[in-house]
Design a protein around this motif. Structure first.
Motif, short mmCIF file in Angstrom:
data_model
loop_
_atom_site.label_atom_id
_atom_site.label_comp_id
_atom_site.label_asym_id
_atom_site.label_seq_id
_atom_site.Cartn_x
_atom_site.Cartn_y
_atom_site.Cartn_z
N SER A 162 0.84 -1.19 0.00
CA SER A 162 0.00 0.00 0.00
C SER A 162 0.88 1.24 0.00
O SER A 162 1.63 1.49 0.95
N PHE A 163 0.79 2.01 -1.08
CA PHE A 163 1.57 3.24 -1.22
C PHE A 163 0.61 4.32 -1.71
O PHE A 163 -0.14 4.10 -2.66
N LEU A 164 0.64 5.47 -1.08
CA LEU A 164 -0.26 6.56 -1.43
C LEU A 164 0.47 7.57 -2.31
O LEU A 164 1.47 8.16 -1.89
N LEU A 165 -0.02 7.74 -3.53
CA LEU A 165 0.56 8.71 -4.45
C LEU A 165 0.17 10.13 -4.04
O LEU A 165 -0.74 10.32 -3.22
N GLU A 166 0.85 11.11 -4.61
CA GLU A 166 0.54 12.50 -4.30
C GLU A 166 -0.91 12.85 -4.61
O GLU A 166 -1.51 13.70 -3.95
N ASN A 167 -1.48 12.21 -5.62
CA ASN A 167 -2.87 12.49 -5.98
C ASN A 167 -3.88 11.71 -5.11
O ASN A 167 -5.05 11.66 -5.42
N ARG A 168 -3.36 11.08 -4.04
CA ARG A 168 -4.16 10.35 -3.05
C ARG A 168 -4.64 8.99 -3.55
O ARG A 168 -5.44 8.34 -2.91
N LYS A 169 -4.13 8.54 -4.68
CA LYS A 169 -4.49 7.22 -5.19
C LYS A 169 -3.59 6.18 -4.52
O LYS A 169 -2.38 6.35 -4.42
N GLU A 170 -4.20 5.10 -4.07
CA GLU A 170 -3.45 4.03 -3.43
C GLU A 170 -3.04 3.00 -4.47
O GLU A 170 -3.86 2.56 -5.28
#
Length: 95
Positions: A41-49
């Motif tokens: 689980s990694f959260l991108l800057e655009n809040r997409k997991e």
């Protein structure tokens, strides 16, 4: 950083692919990328997991001409290894 990202709107599909990659982890680490990091689980800057497997080289940048050669060699080597792994196991990874 060189990474294989699993980005999909279908969480079940992401989980299934992630489980397949984790089942191949020992092969990836032993034969291709010993320094690989696995993040389910990694959260991108655009809040997409997303889920991600990556390797990273510290203290270099493609924007710094003093480390450009080292950076390009790292990227070329690691991308090639990750691509070889994917090509070798694509039948397992694809549904």
């Amino acid at each position: 950083m060189v990474s294989m990202n699993i980005e999909t709107y279908d969480l079940e599909q992401r989980i299934q692919l992630w489980e397949k990659l984790v089942s191949l982890k020992s092969i990836l680490v032993d034969e291709y990328l010993p320094e690989a990091h696995f993040e389910d689980s990694f959260l991108l800057e655009n809040r997409k997991e997303i889920s991600r497997i990556y390797v990273q080289k510290e203290n270099v940048s493609i924007h710094n001409k003093n480390t450009w050669q080292e950076t390009m060699e790292f990227l070329n080597t690691k991308m090639t290894l990750l691509e070889r792994f994917f090509e070798e196991y694509k039948d397992i990874l694809h549904p």
